[in-house]
Scaffold this active site. Structure first.
Site, PDB file in Angstrom:
ATOM      1  N   LEU A  11     -13.937  -5.895 -10.194  1.00 54.64           N
ATOM      2  CA  LEU A  11     -13.425  -4.312 -10.308  1.00 54.64           C
ATOM      3  C   LEU A  11     -13.864  -3.743 -11.481  1.00 54.64           C
ATOM      4  CD1 LEU A  11      -9.846  -3.370  -9.289  1.00 54.64           C
ATOM      5  CD2 LEU A  11     -10.244  -3.237 -11.567  1.00 54.64           C
ATOM      6  N   GLY A  12     -13.636  -4.299 -12.844  1.00 54.70           N
ATOM      7  CA  GLY A  12     -14.207  -3.623 -14.117  1.00 54.70           C
ATOM      8  C   GLY A  12     -15.397  -3.232 -14.079  1.00 54.70           C
ATOM      9  N   LYS A 184       0.633  -1.101  -2.297  1.00 56.13           N
ATOM     10  CA  LYS A 184      -0.372  -1.964  -2.500  1.00 56.13           C
ATOM     11  C   LYS A 184       0.122  -3.665  -2.096  1.00 56.13           C
ATOM     12  CE  LYS A 184      -4.862  -3.572  -2.961  1.00 56.13           C
ATOM     13  NZ  LYS A 184      -5.306  -3.514  -4.401  1.00 56.13           N
ATOM     14  N   ASN A 188      -1.571  -6.982  -0.047  1.00 55.28           N
ATOM     15  CA  ASN A 188      -1.705  -8.120  -0.881  1.00 55.28           C
ATOM     16  C   ASN A 188      -0.876  -9.026  -0.743  1.00 55.28           C
ATOM     17  OD1 ASN A 188      -3.913  -7.530  -2.654  1.00 55.28           O
ATOM     18  ND2 ASN A 188      -2.636  -6.452  -4.306  1.00 55.28           N
ATOM     19  N   ASN A 192      -3.803 -11.805   0.578  1.00 57.50           N
ATOM     20  CA  ASN A 192      -4.229 -12.633  -0.334  1.00 57.50           C
ATOM     21  C   ASN A 192      -3.586 -14.153  -0.133  1.00 57.50           C
ATOM     22  OD1 ASN A 192      -5.672 -11.831  -2.513  1.00 57.50           O
ATOM     23  ND2 ASN A 192      -4.331  -9.907  -2.338  1.00 57.50           N
ATOM     24  N   GLU A 269      -2.998 -15.371  -8.760  1.00 58.99           N
ATOM     25  CA  GLU A 269      -2.137 -14.406  -9.368  1.00 58.99           C
ATOM     26  C   GLU A 269      -0.633 -14.315  -8.622  1.00 58.99           C
ATOM     27  OE1 GLU A 269      -4.566 -10.936 -10.995  1.00 58.99           O
ATOM     28  OE2 GLU A 269      -4.916 -10.932  -9.015  1.00 58.99           O
TER      29      GLU A 269
END
Lengths: 303, 303
Positions: A11-12, A184, A188, A192, A269
């Site tokens: 992403l970054g 979101k 997720n 996920n 996460e």
């Protein structure tokens, strides 16, 4: 604009590359990709057309980076304990901090360390993953919605959104950050966790009627938790979930980030995507049975 | 008594060995262990004391086996489509068939093929696993409760129970086979599936408070499903679950059979342990949310 990218995963790297391509002055904090990018630059394999950046300003250490007008945080949330140390050297008086991380709690943490007025949050809906060092793959989607943590829609947020739009990243500033964060999670929370736990990609979970139904039930639970949070307007469970399912069907055999984390031996996460949402729902008296069950089974696999 | 053991996994080998040790005339249908047992006999490593049987009557094929007074079925339920072929050659006019298989639906299937009057069912609470070919490990527990499929407690059932007791297998004949089947599910449904899905042993699931709580919730759901089935008396959810937890804590780092099936690449016994109980509960209007969720995630991993 002088931009620092903290957390140069898929992403970054992707958003930083888009911003540099559009003429912004981007600085990347790099770890795995430092050598490859220093030597050969950064290659973006994108569904919207590939491109290559030969000169990339990469750093091994945040202390070596210049002060930034905007810090974009793409760090995995399980590394949030490093945020204070990584971001402090980058801050000028007016530096804004935009977290594009997953889940809940990230803006609060940044606000605690650096003051609420600096903090914005954004939700990226993007399918991307890292390739070889120095390469990143943008598979589909890519839009961002972002907003202020503590105020409504400000000129600052509008400016950042405009900058992304100039950089071919569809971006919308919103008034209600909390709402887009929960929206979101509607994606997720089912995908996920279920992909990480079962080892099956999104398409297989959708193709199997019982897990497809379970995904719908989990989405309903997320919306129930969301709509207890005093959002500016409620999420329409049926319409929004149908939209998420439709988007996901367009993504093919997708490996969500948590599934990749599991496959690659990284932590999951869980705090940002499960524990904090469950606590926020419980605080409003909403019990999310299936989400709690999914979380508890993911959590025990981390021990 | 002339006894045929069909399905010589850990359970079939152990109980067959105990019966032979006590003087019964036992015949084993063998696959993996045929050569080792033909050469060296069968060794039982038991928490109640090891023993070795030098002469064991082993067969590769059911057609070679003599008629039996009692057929004991220990086959994995995912191989139930072979039962008719395996058992037909063993049947005399009065042959009884006792299934010690997991879950629901096994007696019904046997009754369909061979007539209800032949069929008994039993529930084994035993921690055992196969070792090297020719060896079986009995780790703890070992008791059986059994009953008639179509009648109450008969002299036949009492006789079989007495035979097991003579063979150092604590055994009780019961009137209500359906009830003991559901009682066993109180253990099987949480532990088999959660251990298979998470890859964690029973002790780790009990040591982690959220999964321990989930085990309790799953047990409550099983009892709710059970108590809708017109049992002779209801199961006391609280007391029975506490008893199951206590027994499990005594089992240490136990790998339930479904976890071993997964680790060893075999199919999972999902139909008998999840699908049929869910259908029987639904037929009585009882929705078992968490069990359905666990089942759907296990099921998708099988595709």
């Amino acid at each position: 604009m002088n931009i620092a990218i903290i957390g140069s995963g898929a992403l970054g790297l992707y958003y930083g590359a888009r911003l540099q391509q559009a003429g912004e002055n981007v600085h990347f904090l790099l770890r795995r990709d430092y050598q490859a990018i220093s030597r050969n630059g950064l290659t973006v394999h994108s569904c919207d057309g590939d491109f290559h950046l030969q000169q990339v300003q990469g750093y091994r250490c945040a202390d070596e980076m210049p002060k930034a007008d905007l810090v974009i945080v793409g760090l995995k949330t399980f590394a949030n304990q490093h945020l204070e140390q990584l971001i402090t050297p980058l801050l000028d008086e007016d530096t804004a901090i935009l977290t594009l991380q997953n889940g809940l709690g990230n803006e609060e943490l940044l606000a605690e360390h650096f003051g609420a007025s600096r903090v914005l949050g954004g939700v990226a809906f993007i399918c991307s993953n890292r390739g070889k060092p120095g390469e990143v793959h943008h598979l589909s989607q890519g839009g961002i919605r972002l907003g202020e943590f503590s105020a409504g829609l400000t000129p600052r947020a509008e400016n950042i959104a405009a900058m992304f739009n100039r950089a071919k990243v569809p971006c919308q500033g919103v008034k209600d950050l909390k709402k887009i964060r929960w929206e979101k999670l509607v994606w997720n929370i089912p995908f996920n966790g279920m992909c990480a736990l079962t080892g099956k990609t999104t398409d297989l979970l959708l193709a199997h009627p019982p897990t497809r139904a379970l995904i719908g039930d989990l989405m309903d639970e997320v919306v129930a938790g969301a709509n207890a949070q005093d959002l500016s307007s409620p999420i329409d469970a049926k319409a929004f979930s149908a939209h998420m399912i439709e988007l996901t069907e367009g993504m093919g055999a997708y490996h969500p980030s948590m599934m990749l984390d599991r496959l690659q031996g990284r932590p999951l996460e869980l705090e940002a995507i499960y524990a904090i949402p469950l606590r926020q729902a419980a605080a409003r008296g909403v019990e999310l049975t299936r989400i709690a069950m999914l979380y508890s089974m993911l959590d025990v696999t981390e021990n």
